[in-house]
Design an enzyme around this catalytic site. Structure first.
Site, PDB file in Angstrom:
ATOM      1  N   HIS A  60     -44.009 164.847 -13.981  1.00 56.34           N
ATOM      2  CA  HIS A  60     -45.081 163.885 -13.700  1.00 56.34           C
ATOM      3  C   HIS A  60     -45.116 163.495 -12.230  1.00 56.34           C
ATOM      4  O   HIS A  60     -45.761 162.504 -11.873  1.00 56.34           O
ATOM      5  CB  HIS A  60     -44.894 162.629 -14.542  1.00 56.34           C
ATOM      6  CG  HIS A  60     -44.842 162.881 -16.012  1.00 56.34           C
ATOM      7  ND1 HIS A  60     -45.840 163.547 -16.690  1.00 56.34           N
ATOM      8  CD2 HIS A  60     -43.891 162.580 -16.938  1.00 56.34           C
ATOM      9  CE1 HIS A  60     -45.522 163.635 -17.970  1.00 56.34           C
ATOM     10  NE2 HIS A  60     -44.348 163.058 -18.145  1.00 56.34           N
ATOM     11  N   HIS A 222     -48.478 164.535 -21.843  1.00 58.76           N
ATOM     12  CA  HIS A 222     -47.600 165.575 -22.380  1.00 58.76           C
ATOM     13  C   HIS A 222     -48.382 166.546 -23.260  1.00 58.76           C
ATOM     14  O   HIS A 222     -47.787 167.340 -23.985  1.00 58.76           O
ATOM     15  CB  HIS A 222     -46.456 164.968 -23.188  1.00 58.76           C
ATOM     16  CG  HIS A 222     -45.703 163.906 -22.471  1.00 58.76           C
ATOM     17  ND1 HIS A 222     -45.855 162.568 -22.747  1.00 58.76           N
ATOM     18  CD2 HIS A 222     -44.805 163.996 -21.465  1.00 58.76           C
ATOM     19  CE1 HIS A 222     -45.069 161.867 -21.949  1.00 58.76           C
ATOM     20  NE2 HIS A 222     -44.428 162.711 -21.157  1.00 58.76           N
TER      21      HIS A 222
END
Length: 335
Positions: A60, A222
């Site tokens: 991320h 995700h």
């Protein structure tokens, strides 16, 4: 068919990334006791200051480690790709960030993170360090308003971390830092749209399928399912789709003030983000809402996922001060 990545061994990707981060930002970051999964700000922790520990899975970037530095987070615990850090590095971060005034944990609302951070908090409490936790829950597509506590934390964690980090840097009490963090989270709203999948370094296979003319509104960082799979639309149509929902939930009266984040999920270029930002600002102007600051770029990615998210934080005078407070982090600065 495998995806293409500039890596060595997929199992080594996270540690090798951290080595590269430390080589680039050695003036800002250091590992705790040589642990590459527990990084602390060189100029952050100090006596009498509430410590701010953030963390989560890799993939991320620049979240989470990019927001470690003076004026924002004191330390970040780093997990494997899309996986929570285990309790040990969280505890190491906590001890490194502790200035005797307590420690605030902040991270996205995901089951693995909750379990491991809670475990670390329980164990660190035996050492006499008081820990409070504030989860980020800005993804309005992931649960209805009545179940906000179930929502995921996504790109809006940037604004929530920024507010909390400023409060900690101002030497406010643990109670006040927690209050400001919760206030920032309650006033932060995000929706993303995915145009394509990402692939994990270990598998190098797309983690979901999407047609060439499709997009998914509300997809998680995700690859969690969104709220609708729809035909691909123009930039203005996508922004209008998102802004309609953000403005409705924020329910800010005319004359309100916001900050804006237009965030790339990984592969969406600045050209497209700025095209989106153009429409965001027009919609805010039409709603008679003032834009205090705008951030455009990659702030919370999902590896190489194609797509973007839009975040609004509804500011008041206090949150505006927190947002404007100086910070100097590895991958983000406010002067």
């Amino acid at each position: 068919m495998q995806t293409k990545k500039i890596i060595n061994n997929g199992d080594d990707a996270v540690d090798e990334m951290v080595e590269g981060i430390l080589a680039a930002h050695s003036d800002t970051l250091r590992p705790v006791g040589g642990n590459l999964r527990a990084l602390v700000a060189k100029n952050g922790p100090r006596p009498g200051k509430v410590g701010l520990v953030i963390g989560g899975g890799s993939g991320h970037e620049p979240s989470f480690v990019g927001f470690v530095g003076k004026g924002l987070a004191d330390a970040a615990a780093i997990g494997n790709v899309f996986a929570s850090p285990p309790p040990d590095p969280i505890m190491e971060c906590t001890k490194a960030a502790d200035g005797g005034a307590g420690v605030l944990y902040m991270y996205g609302n995901y089951a693995g993170d909750v379990m491991n951070f809670d475990m670390a908090a329980e164990m660190i409490g035996m050492d006499g360090i008081e820990v409070r936790t504030v989860l980020t829950t800005d993804d309005i597509a992931s649960a209805p308003p009545a179940e906000r506590h179930k929502r995921r934390g996504v790109a809006g964690n940037f604004f929530v971390f920024k507010a909390a980090g400023a409060a900690c840097d101002m030497m406010l009490s643990l109670d006040e830092c927690e209050r400001i963090a919760r206030k920032a989270n309650d006033r932060t709203f995000t929706i993303g749209v995915a145009l394509g999948a990402c692939s994990l370094p270990q598998t190098r296979k797309w983690n979901f399928e999407m047609g060439p003319d499709e997009m998914e509104v509300g997809m998680g960082i995700h690859g969690e399912p969104g709220i609708a799979r729809e035909p691909l639309q123009s930039a203005d149509q996508i922004v209008d789709r998102i802004m309609d929902q953000l403005l409705a939930e924020m329910d800010a009266p005319k004359g309100s003030k916001v900050a804006v984040l237009v965030n790339s999920l990984g592969s969406t270029p600045l050209m497209e983000l700025y095209i989106m930002n153009r429409r965001v600002h027009r919609r805010l102007a039409d709603a008679r809402i003032e834009t205090h600051r705008t951030f455009v770029g990659t702030y919370c990615s999902s590896l190489e996922m194609a797509g973007a998210s839009i975040t609004l934080i509804h500011l008041d005078d206090e949150l505006q001060r927190m947002l404007d407070h100086p910070c100097d982090c590895a991958m983000f600065q406010v002067k």
